[in-house]
Write a protein that holds these residues in place. Structure first.
Motif, PDB file in Angstrom:
ATOM      1  N   ASP A  74       0.827  -1.211   0.000  1.00  0.00           N
ATOM      2  CA  ASP A  74       0.000   0.000   0.000  1.00  0.00           C
ATOM      3  C   ASP A  74       0.863   1.264   0.000  1.00  0.00           C
ATOM      4  OD1 ASP A  74       0.873  -0.315   2.628  1.00  0.00           O
ATOM      5  OD2 ASP A  74      -1.027   0.345   3.503  1.00  0.00           O
ATOM      6  N   PHE A  75       1.814   1.317  -0.918  1.00  0.00           N
ATOM      7  CA  PHE A  75       2.705   2.470  -1.067  1.00  0.00           C
ATOM      8  C   PHE A  75       1.968   3.660  -1.669  1.00  0.00           C
ATOM      9  CE2 PHE A  75       2.582   0.268  -4.998  1.00  0.00           C
ATOM     10  CZ  PHE A  75       2.639   1.260  -5.965  1.00  0.00           C
ATOM     11  N   ALA A  76       0.886   3.381  -2.388  1.00  0.00           N
ATOM     12  CA  ALA A  76       0.054   4.415  -3.002  1.00  0.00           C
ATOM     13  C   ALA A  76      -1.349   3.859  -3.158  1.00  0.00           C
ATOM     14  CB  ALA A  76       0.615   4.827  -4.364  1.00  0.00           C
ATOM     15  N   ALA A  77      -2.332   4.750  -3.037  1.00  0.00           N
ATOM     16  CA  ALA A  77      -3.720   4.313  -3.134  1.00  0.00           C
ATOM     17  C   ALA A  77      -4.547   5.359  -3.861  1.00  0.00           C
ATOM     18  CB  ALA A  77      -4.304   4.083  -1.733  1.00  0.00           C
ATOM     19  N   ARG A  78      -5.600   4.876  -4.495  1.00  0.00           N
ATOM     20  CA  ARG A  78      -6.569   5.743  -5.157  1.00  0.00           C
ATOM     21  C   ARG A  78      -7.930   5.530  -4.521  1.00  0.00           C
ATOM     22  NH1 ARG A  78      -9.957   2.979  -8.468  1.00  0.00           N
ATOM     23  NH2 ARG A  78      -9.395   0.813  -8.876  1.00  0.00           N
ATOM     24  N   MET A  79      -8.763   6.570  -4.523  1.00  0.00           N
ATOM     25  CA  MET A  79     -10.119   6.436  -4.004  1.00  0.00           C
ATOM     26  C   MET A  79     -10.970   5.701  -5.039  1.00  0.00           C
ATOM     27  SD  MET A  79     -12.996   9.309  -3.043  1.00  0.00           S
ATOM     28  CE  MET A  79     -12.155  10.031  -1.645  1.00  0.00           C
ATOM     29  N   GLU A  80     -11.653   4.639  -4.592  1.00  0.00           N
ATOM     30  CA  GLU A  80     -12.528   3.878  -5.479  1.00  0.00           C
ATOM     31  C   GLU A  80     -13.756   4.686  -5.881  1.00  0.00           C
ATOM     32  OE1 GLU A  80     -13.721   0.313  -3.435  1.00  0.00           O
ATOM     33  OE2 GLU A  80     -11.762  -0.628  -3.727  1.00  0.00           O
ATOM     34  N   ILE A  81     -14.223   4.431  -7.083  1.00  0.00           N
ATOM     35  CA  ILE A  81     -15.469   5.029  -7.552  1.00  0.00           C
ATOM     36  C   ILE A  81     -16.631   4.279  -6.907  1.00  0.00           C
ATOM     37  CG2 ILE A  81     -16.951   5.377  -9.576  1.00  0.00           C
ATOM     38  CD1 ILE A  81     -14.390   5.730 -11.210  1.00  0.00           C
ATOM     39  N   VAL A  82     -17.564   5.025  -6.327  1.00  0.00           N
ATOM     40  CA  VAL A  82     -18.724   4.412  -5.694  1.00  0.00           C
ATOM     41  C   VAL A  82     -19.520   3.639  -6.747  1.00  0.00           C
ATOM     42  CG1 VAL A  82     -20.899   4.855  -4.482  1.00  0.00           C
ATOM     43  CG2 VAL A  82     -18.856   6.171  -3.899  1.00  0.00           C
ATOM     44  N   GLY A  83     -19.759   2.360  -6.476  1.00  0.00           N
ATOM     45  CA  GLY A  83     -20.526   1.514  -7.378  1.00  0.00           C
ATOM     46  C   GLY A  83     -19.719   0.921  -8.522  1.00  0.00           C
ATOM     47  N   ALA A  84     -18.453   1.344  -8.664  1.00  0.00           N
ATOM     48  CA  ALA A  84     -17.602   0.812  -9.743  1.00  0.00           C
ATOM     49  C   ALA A  84     -16.153   0.785  -9.266  1.00  0.00           C
ATOM     50  CB  ALA A  84     -17.746   1.660 -11.005  1.00  0.00           C
ATOM     51  N   MET A 109      -1.136   0.981  -7.917  1.00  0.00           N
ATOM     52  CA  MET A 109      -1.705   1.495  -6.674  1.00  0.00           C
ATOM     53  C   MET A 109      -2.825   0.577  -6.207  1.00  0.00           C
ATOM     54  SD  MET A 109      -2.220   5.583  -7.323  1.00  0.00           S
ATOM     55  CE  MET A 109      -2.950   5.458  -8.953  1.00  0.00           C
ATOM     56  N   ILE A 110      -3.055   0.543  -4.903  1.00  0.00           N
ATOM     57  CA  ILE A 110      -4.221  -0.160  -4.388  1.00  0.00           C
ATOM     58  C   ILE A 110      -5.416   0.784  -4.479  1.00  0.00           C
ATOM     59  CG2 ILE A 110      -2.820  -1.581  -2.831  1.00  0.00           C
ATOM     60  CD1 ILE A 110      -4.087   0.147  -0.507  1.00  0.00           C
ATOM     61  N   SER A 111      -6.617   0.228  -4.343  1.00  0.00           N
ATOM     62  CA  SER A 111      -7.820   1.063  -4.305  1.00  0.00           C
ATOM     63  C   SER A 111      -8.419   0.981  -2.910  1.00  0.00           C
ATOM     64  CB  SER A 111      -8.824   0.608  -5.367  1.00  0.00           C
ATOM     65  OG  SER A 111      -9.271  -0.694  -5.113  1.00  0.00           O
ATOM     66  N   VAL A 112      -9.025   2.087  -2.496  1.00  0.00           N
ATOM     67  CA  VAL A 112      -9.611   2.182  -1.156  1.00  0.00           C
ATOM     68  C   VAL A 112     -11.029   2.735  -1.296  1.00  0.00           C
ATOM     69  CG1 VAL A 112      -9.408   3.266   1.133  1.00  0.00           C
ATOM     70  CG2 VAL A 112      -7.343   2.575  -0.112  1.00  0.00           C
ATOM     71  N   TYR A 136     -12.961  11.882  -8.208  1.00  0.00           N
ATOM     72  CA  TYR A 136     -12.095  10.773  -7.785  1.00  0.00           C
ATOM     73  C   TYR A 136     -10.620  11.050  -8.073  1.00  0.00           C
ATOM     74  CZ  TYR A 136     -16.489   8.474  -6.944  1.00  0.00           C
ATOM     75  OH  TYR A 136     -17.749   8.182  -6.477  1.00  0.00           O
ATOM     76  N   GLY A 137     -10.236  12.292  -7.925  1.00  0.00           N
ATOM     77  CA  GLY A 137      -8.829  12.673  -8.060  1.00  0.00           C
ATOM     78  C   GLY A 137      -8.154  12.735  -6.704  1.00  0.00           C
ATOM     79  N   CYS A 138      -8.347  11.705  -5.889  1.00  0.00           N
ATOM     80  CA  CYS A 138      -7.827  11.667  -4.519  1.00  0.00           C
ATOM     81  C   CYS A 138      -6.916  10.457  -4.343  1.00  0.00           C
ATOM     82  CB  CYS A 138      -8.974  11.604  -3.518  1.00  0.00           C
ATOM     83  SG  CYS A 138     -10.095  13.010  -3.641  1.00  0.00           S
ATOM     84  N   PHE A 139      -5.745  10.715  -3.744  1.00  0.00           N
ATOM     85  CA  PHE A 139      -4.707   9.690  -3.664  1.00  0.00           C
ATOM     86  C   PHE A 139      -3.957   9.763  -2.341  1.00  0.00           C
ATOM     87  CE2 PHE A 139      -5.532  10.960  -7.929  1.00  0.00           C
ATOM     88  CZ  PHE A 139      -5.687   9.763  -8.589  1.00  0.00           C
TER      89      PHE A 139
END
Length: 150
Positions: A74-84, A109-112, A136-139
Motif C-alpha cells: 500500500d505504497f500508493a492508493a486511489r479512491m474507489e469510484i462508488v458503485g464501480a 496502486m491499491i484502491s480504497v 475521484y482525483g484523490c490519492f
C-alpha cells in the motif's frame, strides 16, 4: 525558483515533504474532497495547496522529490469510484503513470473505498489540495526512504 526543484512545488509543500518520515501518509486531493476539515485532523494540521494544476501534475512534481515506500503493497492508493470500484478513470490513470515513471517500472496502486479513504486521510501526515475538478482525483502516497550512497 530553485535549480533542480520542480517549480510546481511551493515552499510549504517542500517543507512538509521534507519533514515527513518513513511510512507517513500524504494525501493529494481534488477540489471536492473535504480537504480543510480533514487536514485539521492530520499531523501537520494545516491544509496545503497546489492550486491551478491537476492531481496528475501534482503527483509528477511531488514524486520528483518524494520516495515511495518499497517495503509495502500500500505504497500508493486511489479512491474507489462508488458503485464501480474496479473502474480507473483518466485522472487516476494519469497519477498511475506518474507513479510508474517515478518508480521506473509499473507498480499498481491499491484502491480504497471512499469512506475508508476519508478515515485513512485523517491519519495522514498532511493533505494537499490541487485544482483538480474531475471526480475521484484523490490519492495517498506513503513515504519511503532514500538509501545511503555507496
Amino acid at each position: 525558483m530553485l535549480k533542480g526543484i520542480d517549480p510546481r512545488l511551493n515552499a510549504d509543500v517542500l517543507y512538509v515533504l521534507r519533514a515527513m518520515g518513513h511510512g507517513d501518509y500524504l494525501i493529494v486531493a481534488d477540489t471536492n474532497f473535504p480537504s480543510d476539515s480533514i487536514a485539521q485532523q492530520t499531523v501537520h494540521g494545516d491544509l496545503l495547496r497546489m492550486e491551478n494544476i491537476t492531481t496528475g501534475e501534482a503527483a509528477e512534481a511531488i514524486l520528483s522529490v518524494f520516495p515511495l515506500d518499497t517495503f509495502v503493497d500500500d505504497f500508493a492508493a486511489r479512491m474507489e469510484i462508488v458503485g464501480a470500484p474496479d473502474e480507473v478513470p483518466p485522472v487516476q490513470q494519469e497519477v498511475q503513470a506518474a507513479v510508474d515513471a517515478a518508480e521506473g517500472q509499473p507498480r499498481k496502486m491499491i484502491s480504497v473505498e471512499r469512506f475508508a479513504f476519508y478515515d485513512l486521510a485523517k491519519n495522514a501526515y498532511a493533505v494537499i489540495q490541487t485544482g483538480e475538478r474531475r471526480f475521484y482525483g484523490c490519492f495517498m502516497f506513503r513515504k519511503g526512504v532514500i538509501p545511503p550512497e555507496e
